[in-house]
Each structure stands twice: as C-alpha cells, then as structure tokens.
Design a protein around this motif. Structure first.
Motif: not given
Ligand code: ZN
Length: 77
Positions: A9, A12, A34, A39, A41
């Motif tokens: 990712c 993070c 992710c 997170c 994403a």
């Molecule tokens: Zn992430």
C-alpha cells in the motif's frame, strides 16, 4: 493460479490483496486494496467483457502503477 504480485500500500505500507468482485455488464468489477482494516486504500476496475480473473489482473496492474518520482518529458515552468 498465476497471480501478479501486488505492491504494498502506498499509504500505510501494508500488504495488498484481492478484495471483492461482482458482475458488471458482461464482465466484472474487481477491487484490490490494502489488507489493513484501518486503511481505506483500494482500487476498483471493471472489464466490460471477460472473466473475473481478467478484471482482477486489470485492477492489480492499476494498483501496482506508481508515479515515477523523476519528472521527465516536461520542461518549462
Ligand atoms: Zn494501506
């Protein structure tokens, strides 16, 4: 199964994984993102034709695409 290795990712640094898929017209909408629960994403890409594997490969290639840190091809202000 021949899967693409997903990059970590960009936000993070956690591992990424295939998430969900669903029918989209005559193809599929596939989401990779992710692994971290914290997170958000993720990337979804749809194929208009083809199978779910194809949709995942498409989403994975987009997920793996990163901005080149070196700007090139543009000069001027
Ligand atoms: Zn992430």
């Amino acid at each position: 199964m021949n899967t693409v290795e997903l990059k970590n990712c960009p936000f993070c640094g956690s591992n990424a994984e295939r998430k969900t898929n669903k029918r989209y017209r005559k193809g599929y909408l596939a989401t990779v993102g992710c692994k971290s629960q914290l997170c958000p994403a993720k990337i979804s890409q749809a194929t208009l034709h083809g199978d779910v594997e194809e949709a995942y490969k498409f989403a994975e290639s987009v997920w793996n695409k990163r901005t080149d840190p070196v700007m090139e091809g543009k000069d001027g202000e």
